[in-house]
Design an enzyme around this catalytic site. Structure first.
Site, PDB file in Angstrom:
ATOM      1  N   ARG A   1     -71.299  98.751 -27.257  1.00  0.00           N
ATOM      2  CA  ARG A   1     -72.533  97.994 -26.975  1.00  0.00           C
ATOM      3  C   ARG A   1     -73.450  97.927 -28.191  1.00  0.00           C
ATOM      4  O   ARG A   1     -74.583  97.463 -28.097  1.00  0.00           O
ATOM      5  CB  ARG A   1     -73.271  98.595 -25.776  1.00  0.00           C
ATOM      6  CG  ARG A   1     -72.477  98.541 -24.502  1.00  0.00           C
ATOM      7  CD  ARG A   1     -72.570  97.180 -23.801  1.00  0.00           C
ATOM      8  NE  ARG A   1     -71.337  96.915 -23.072  1.00  0.00           N
ATOM      9  CZ  ARG A   1     -70.596  95.815 -23.176  1.00  0.00           C
ATOM     10  NH1 ARG A   1     -70.959  94.855 -23.981  1.00  0.00           N
ATOM     11  NH2 ARG A   1     -69.502  95.665 -22.479  1.00  0.00           N
TER      12      ARG A   1
ATOM     13  N   HIS B   1     -60.136 102.613 -32.881  1.00  0.00           N
ATOM     14  CA  HIS B   1     -60.195 101.235 -32.375  1.00  0.00           C
ATOM     15  C   HIS B   1     -61.579 100.670 -32.677  1.00  0.00           C
ATOM     16  O   HIS B   1     -62.590 101.255 -32.310  1.00  0.00           O
ATOM     17  CB  HIS B   1     -59.917 101.236 -30.865  1.00  0.00           C
ATOM     18  CG  HIS B   1     -59.582  99.895 -30.298  1.00  0.00           C
ATOM     19  ND1 HIS B   1     -60.373  98.784 -30.474  1.00  0.00           N
ATOM     20  CD2 HIS B   1     -58.521  99.476 -29.562  1.00  0.00           C
ATOM     21  CE1 HIS B   1     -59.811  97.745 -29.861  1.00  0.00           C
ATOM     22  NE2 HIS B   1     -58.679  98.139 -29.299  1.00  0.00           N
TER      23      HIS B   1
ATOM     24  N   TYR C   1     -64.540  96.367 -29.281  1.00  0.00           N
ATOM     25  CA  TYR C   1     -63.928  95.093 -28.865  1.00  0.00           C
ATOM     26  C   TYR C   1     -64.961  93.995 -28.763  1.00  0.00           C
ATOM     27  O   TYR C   1     -64.643  92.843 -28.504  1.00  0.00           O
ATOM     28  CB  TYR C   1     -63.165  95.267 -27.539  1.00  0.00           C
ATOM     29  CG  TYR C   1     -63.971  95.940 -26.454  1.00  0.00           C
ATOM     30  CD1 TYR C   1     -64.879  95.213 -25.689  1.00  0.00           C
ATOM     31  CD2 TYR C   1     -63.836  97.300 -26.206  1.00  0.00           C
ATOM     32  CE1 TYR C   1     -65.639  95.827 -24.721  1.00  0.00           C
ATOM     33  CE2 TYR C   1     -64.596  97.927 -25.238  1.00  0.00           C
ATOM     34  CZ  TYR C   1     -65.497  97.186 -24.500  1.00  0.00           C
ATOM     35  OH  TYR C   1     -66.265  97.806 -23.547  1.00  0.00           O
TER      36      TYR C   1
ATOM     37  N   HIS D   1     -59.117  93.772 -32.765  1.00  0.00           N
ATOM     38  CA  HIS D   1     -58.730  92.519 -32.131  1.00  0.00           C
ATOM     39  C   HIS D   1     -59.058  91.405 -33.120  1.00  0.00           C
ATOM     40  O   HIS D   1     -60.214  91.319 -33.571  1.00  0.00           O
ATOM     41  CB  HIS D   1     -59.512  92.308 -30.838  1.00  0.00           C
ATOM     42  CG  HIS D   1     -59.231  93.336 -29.786  1.00  0.00           C
ATOM     43  ND1 HIS D   1     -59.899  93.380 -28.583  1.00  0.00           N
ATOM     44  CD2 HIS D   1     -58.337  94.353 -29.749  1.00  0.00           C
ATOM     45  CE1 HIS D   1     -59.434  94.388 -27.856  1.00  0.00           C
ATOM     46  NE2 HIS D   1     -58.491  95.004 -28.545  1.00  0.00           N
TER      47      HIS D   1
ATOM     48  N   GLU E   1     -54.022  93.817 -33.509  1.00  0.00           N
ATOM     49  CA  GLU E   1     -53.442  94.042 -32.183  1.00  0.00           C
ATOM     50  C   GLU E   1     -52.911  92.731 -31.610  1.00  0.00           C
ATOM     51  O   GLU E   1     -53.556  91.688 -31.737  1.00  0.00           O
ATOM     52  CB  GLU E   1     -54.505  94.654 -31.249  1.00  0.00           C
ATOM     53  CG  GLU E   1     -53.958  94.929 -29.849  1.00  0.00           C
ATOM     54  CD  GLU E   1     -54.866  95.817 -29.000  1.00  0.00           C
ATOM     55  OE1 GLU E   1     -55.880  96.328 -29.522  1.00  0.00           O
ATOM     56  OE2 GLU E   1     -54.537  95.991 -27.816  1.00  0.00           O
TER      57      GLU E   1
ATOM     58  N   ASP F   1     -49.359  95.743 -27.952  1.00  0.00           N
ATOM     59  CA  ASP F   1     -49.888  96.198 -26.666  1.00  0.00           C
ATOM     60  C   ASP F   1     -48.974  95.609 -25.591  1.00  0.00           C
ATOM     61  O   ASP F   1     -48.854  94.384 -25.473  1.00  0.00           O
ATOM     62  CB  ASP F   1     -51.332  95.712 -26.514  1.00  0.00           C
ATOM     63  CG  ASP F   1     -51.995  96.209 -25.242  1.00  0.00           C
ATOM     64  OD1 ASP F   1     -51.403  96.024 -24.159  1.00  0.00           O
ATOM     65  OD2 ASP F   1     -53.105  96.771 -25.326  1.00  0.00           O
TER      66      ASP F   1
ATOM     67  N   HIS G   1     -50.591  93.219 -23.130  1.00  0.00           N
ATOM     68  CA  HIS G   1     -50.933  91.955 -23.796  1.00  0.00           C
ATOM     69  C   HIS G   1     -49.682  91.126 -24.086  1.00  0.00           C
ATOM     70  O   HIS G   1     -49.699  89.900 -23.923  1.00  0.00           O
ATOM     71  CB  HIS G   1     -51.668  92.218 -25.114  1.00  0.00           C
ATOM     72  CG  HIS G   1     -52.963  92.950 -24.956  1.00  0.00           C
ATOM     73  ND1 HIS G   1     -53.729  93.326 -26.029  1.00  0.00           N
ATOM     74  CD2 HIS G   1     -53.622  93.383 -23.849  1.00  0.00           C
ATOM     75  CE1 HIS G   1     -54.817  93.957 -25.589  1.00  0.00           C
ATOM     76  NE2 HIS G   1     -54.765  94.018 -24.276  1.00  0.00           N
TER      77      HIS G   1
ATOM     78  N   ASP H   1     -55.034  89.901 -19.431  1.00  0.00           N
ATOM     79  CA  ASP H   1     -55.482  91.168 -20.036  1.00  0.00           C
ATOM     80  C   ASP H   1     -56.206  92.086 -19.051  1.00  0.00           C
ATOM     81  O   ASP H   1     -57.388  92.372 -19.200  1.00  0.00           O
ATOM     82  CB  ASP H   1     -56.351  90.913 -21.274  1.00  0.00           C
ATOM     83  CG  ASP H   1     -56.605  92.198 -22.075  1.00  0.00           C
ATOM     84  OD1 ASP H   1     -56.091  93.271 -21.682  1.00  0.00           O
ATOM     85  OD2 ASP H   1     -57.324  92.119 -23.082  1.00  0.00           O
TER      86      ASP H   1
ATOM     87  N   HIS I   1     -55.300  95.853 -17.664  1.00  0.00           N
ATOM     88  CA  HIS I   1     -54.333  96.958 -17.758  1.00  0.00           C
ATOM     89  C   HIS I   1     -54.137  97.617 -16.394  1.00  0.00           C
ATOM     90  O   HIS I   1     -55.073  97.720 -15.616  1.00  0.00           O
ATOM     91  CB  HIS I   1     -54.817  98.013 -18.741  1.00  0.00           C
ATOM     92  CG  HIS I   1     -55.048  97.484 -20.122  1.00  0.00           C
ATOM     93  ND1 HIS I   1     -55.374  98.287 -21.178  1.00  0.00           N
ATOM     94  CD2 HIS I   1     -54.980  96.227 -20.631  1.00  0.00           C
ATOM     95  CE1 HIS I   1     -55.514  97.556 -22.272  1.00  0.00           C
ATOM     96  NE2 HIS I   1     -55.286  96.299 -21.958  1.00  0.00           N
TER      97      HIS I   1
ATOM     98  N   GLU J   1     -53.672 103.153 -22.649  1.00  0.00           N
ATOM     99  CA  GLU J   1     -55.022 102.609 -22.391  1.00  0.00           C
ATOM    100  C   GLU J   1     -55.060 102.156 -20.936  1.00  0.00           C
ATOM    101  O   GLU J   1     -55.522 101.066 -20.615  1.00  0.00           O
ATOM    102  CB  GLU J   1     -55.295 101.396 -23.266  1.00  0.00           C
ATOM    103  CG  GLU J   1     -55.218 101.612 -24.752  1.00  0.00           C
ATOM    104  CD  GLU J   1     -55.360 100.300 -25.506  1.00  0.00           C
ATOM    105  OE1 GLU J   1     -54.595  99.345 -25.232  1.00  0.00           O
ATOM    106  OE2 GLU J   1     -56.250 100.228 -26.357  1.00  0.00           O
TER     107      GLU J   1
HETATM  108 ZN    ZN Z   1     -56.212  94.922 -23.259  1.00  0.00          ZN
HETATM  109 FE    FE Z   2     -54.601  97.533 -26.452  1.00  0.00          FE
HETATM  110 FE    FE Z   3     -57.448  96.776 -28.034  1.00  0.00          FE
END
Ligand code: ZN
Ligand code: FE
Ligand code: FE
Length: 277
Positions: free
Chosen positions: A37, A67, A70, A107, A142, A176, A179, A224, A226, A256
């Protein structure tokens, strides 16, 4: 040896993450470099980083995977949004040098209305600005699900980015599994075919990490979402094939999946039980 772990909270620092990983049977882990955030990242505690490196070596850890948030968009149209993504990535990479030799995943971004070609150009520019010849971190693109205008759901797009980046030796790919399936690569039904295609287009030497996630949605859904291992459209058999595949089994695997720590511990134990030493 199977290197497997999951996404962990970074709030306690590196050593705390290392100890948490050990407590759930993991010998790798992933973490967010900062609160997605926004806000500045905490300063790196050098003693904490050094203590973690010793713990990781003692326990034969594989690479840890940082990571990027995102919420950044490395190919944004708005110049300030783009600048924010670039500053965030550059700062993250400076901080990763306190734990050298590890991985940083991001990403590629969403081109929104600019078109995939402009998106690719901006991502290349972003990487040319943030990569340093002396850095010891490998930066991973990714593979994306292809939700909205995401760049990187086709292997050709990843290849186009890698081809044009000046310091391409710093780049790799993180697959992934959720993904891939959502993007229309049949990892559950035709793993050999997907890996052959990846090798033809990108080259398997670029593949450095795997996010192992089941998917809440069927093949080619571009969604997307998971799912826990074995609870989705990929199924447990697919994960047994993935972790044991001769072209993948040496890579680090990061869960994840929607889990708390106890759930991650169970999934790690389950997958370790399926791994053929
Ligand atoms: Zn994802
Ligand atoms: Fe991922
Ligand atoms: Fe990711």
């Amino acid at each position: 040896m199977l290197h497997i772990g999951c996404h962990l909270s970074a709030s306690g620092g590196f050593l705390a993450m290392g100890k948490t990983a050990l407590s759930i049977g993991a010998n790798v882990f992933q973490f967010f470099t900062r609160n997605p955030r926004g806000g500045a990242a905490k300063a790196i505690d050098e003693a904490d980083a050094a203590a973690f490196l010793a713990l990781a070596e003692e326990n034969h850890f594989g690479p840890i995977l940082a990571h990027a948030p995102y919420t950044i968009n490395p190919c944004a149209l708005d110049p300030r949004t783009l600048e924010f993504a670039r500053e965030t990535m550059a700062d993250d990479l400076r901080r990763m040098e306190y734990v050298p030799g590890n991985l940083y995943n991001f990403h590629p971004g969403s081109h929104v209305k600019q078109g995939v070609e402009v998106g690719i150009e901006k991502i290349v520019e972003t990487l040319d600005l943030v990569l340093r010849p002396e850095q010891q971190t490998t930066v991973l693109l990714e593979t994306m699900a292809g939700k909205g205008s995401e760049v990187g759901s086709r292997f050709e797009e990843l290849r186009a980015i890698i081809d044009r980046v000046a310091l391409a030796d710093k780049l790799g790919v993180c697959m992934d599994t959720c993904h891939l399936s959502d993007a229309g690569y049949d990892v559950a039904g035709d793993l050999d075919g997907v890996l052959r295609e990846f090798d033809r287009v990108v080259g398997l030497d670029r593949l450095r990490a795997v996010h192992i996630n089941d998917s809440k949605n069927p093949f080619a859904s571009h969604k997307d979402r998971h799912e826990v291992i074995g609870g989705g459209y990929l199924g447990l058999d697919a994960f047994e094939r993935i972790i044991n595949h001769p072209l993948l089994r040496h890579l680090p695997f990061y869960l994840e999946t929607p889990n708390e720590l106890d759930g991650y511990a169970r999934e790690i134990a389950l997958l370790r039980g399926l791994y053929r030493e």
